[in-house]
Enzyme design. Sequence first.
Site, PDB file in Angstrom:
ATOM      1  N   ASP A 141      14.348  81.236  26.759  1.00 58.42           N
ATOM      2  CA  ASP A 141      15.508  80.923  27.581  1.00 58.42           C
ATOM      3  C   ASP A 141      16.800  81.274  26.860  1.00 58.42           C
ATOM      4  OD1 ASP A 141      16.940  77.939  29.128  1.00 58.42           O
ATOM      5  OD2 ASP A 141      16.884  80.038  29.804  1.00 58.42           O
ATOM      6  N   LYS A 144      18.916  87.290  27.729  1.00 55.87           N
ATOM      7  CA  LYS A 144      17.781  87.893  28.435  1.00 55.87           C
ATOM      8  C   LYS A 144      17.293  89.203  27.824  1.00 55.87           C
ATOM      9  CE  LYS A 144      18.596  84.240  30.417  1.00 55.87           C
ATOM     10  NZ  LYS A 144      17.917  83.064  29.786  1.00 55.87           N
ATOM     11  N   ASP A 169      12.255  81.717  31.416  1.00 56.64           N
ATOM     12  CA  ASP A 169      13.217  81.334  32.438  1.00 56.64           C
ATOM     13  C   ASP A 169      13.993  82.567  32.910  1.00 56.64           C
ATOM     14  OD1 ASP A 169      16.169  79.214  32.679  1.00 56.64           O
ATOM     15  OD2 ASP A 169      14.617  79.664  34.159  1.00 56.64           O
ATOM     16  N   ASN A 170      14.550  82.507  34.126  1.00 54.32           N
ATOM     17  CA  ASN A 170      15.516  83.497  34.628  1.00 54.32           C
ATOM     18  C   ASN A 170      14.980  84.896  34.842  1.00 54.32           C
ATOM     19  OD1 ASN A 170      17.252  81.836  32.195  1.00 54.32           O
ATOM     20  ND2 ASN A 170      17.826  81.550  34.328  1.00 54.32           N
ATOM     21  N   GLU A 199      19.348  77.196  38.448  1.00 56.49           N
ATOM     22  CA  GLU A 199      19.677  75.774  38.280  1.00 56.49           C
ATOM     23  C   GLU A 199      20.917  75.383  39.087  1.00 56.49           C
ATOM     24  OE1 GLU A 199      18.977  77.848  35.772  1.00 56.49           O
ATOM     25  OE2 GLU A 199      20.583  77.956  34.325  1.00 56.49           O
TER      26      GLU A 199
END
Length: 214
Positions: A141, A144, A169-170, A199
Amino acid sequence: TRSTRPKRLLRAVQKNATRGDPLSVISAIDHFCRHSEWAMNVGDEKGSILDSVVSELNPNTSLELGTYCGYSTVRIARLLPPGARLITLEFNPDYAAVARQVISWAGVQDKVELVEGPSGDLIPQMKERFGVETFDFVFLDHWKDRYLPDTNLLEECGLLRKGAVLLADNVICPGTPEYLAYIRNSPRYESRYFQSHLEYTKVEDGLEKSVFLG
Ligand SMILES: C[S@@+](CC[C@H](N)C(=O)[O-])C[C@H]1O[C@@H](n2cnc3c(N)ncnc32)[C@H](O)[C@@H]1O
Ligand SMILES: O=C(c1ccccc1)c1ccc(O)c(O)c1[N+](=O)[O-]
Ligand SMILES: [Mg+2]
């Protein structure tokens, strides 16, 4: 002493959460991010997917890439069995200072080792300096564009055991296209996408869960 968002988030925890109660820390941060200021914590919706992956796995040794204010650190650490530990990496000293206080307020500090520094330098030190054999669980996380290089680093350093789980994540927003392409096409991983939302918003996002096959 300029106020920053992480410092305001910490103040909200100290004001609204009960010391030693991780769930109250998690909800105080979610309330702050929903009603006062958006912040880049994994959040409650993706957080409950994270919870289910951790609970099912019961990892003895976990790694988190990107601590920020410690929200996901607390989410993970509260679920770990006694004796299990979570190493979390954060290269921003101001964020790390806030995270230490959030982690202590939640009372999970005994399960957590927060290490300040860049993941690219710290991952190769995991065995000698931190006494890690292999990781059972990795939560990605951080920025990226580091997901893929750090995954390759974990492989090259022999830090993933057969059956180790990577949770990223993401993968949609902001997105991690190179990581997704690699992990979904590699014969060394079995991957599954968990659809969710960025989120505290209605924007699509999700988590990619990948099992290392050895
Ligand atoms: C999205 S935030 C982490 C959020 C946290 N996992 C949560 O859900 O509460 C990303 C964090 O990763 C840190 N970071 C980014 N790249 C990093 C790297 N290469 N090594 C260490 N920390 C990094 C940033 O400073 C930032 O605090
Ligand atoms: O990159 C951003 C970002 C980009 C632009 C503005 C704010 C945040 C972001 C957004 C949601 C996340 O869950 C997350 O982990 C990150 N991050 O920084 O790693
Ligand atoms: Mg994120």
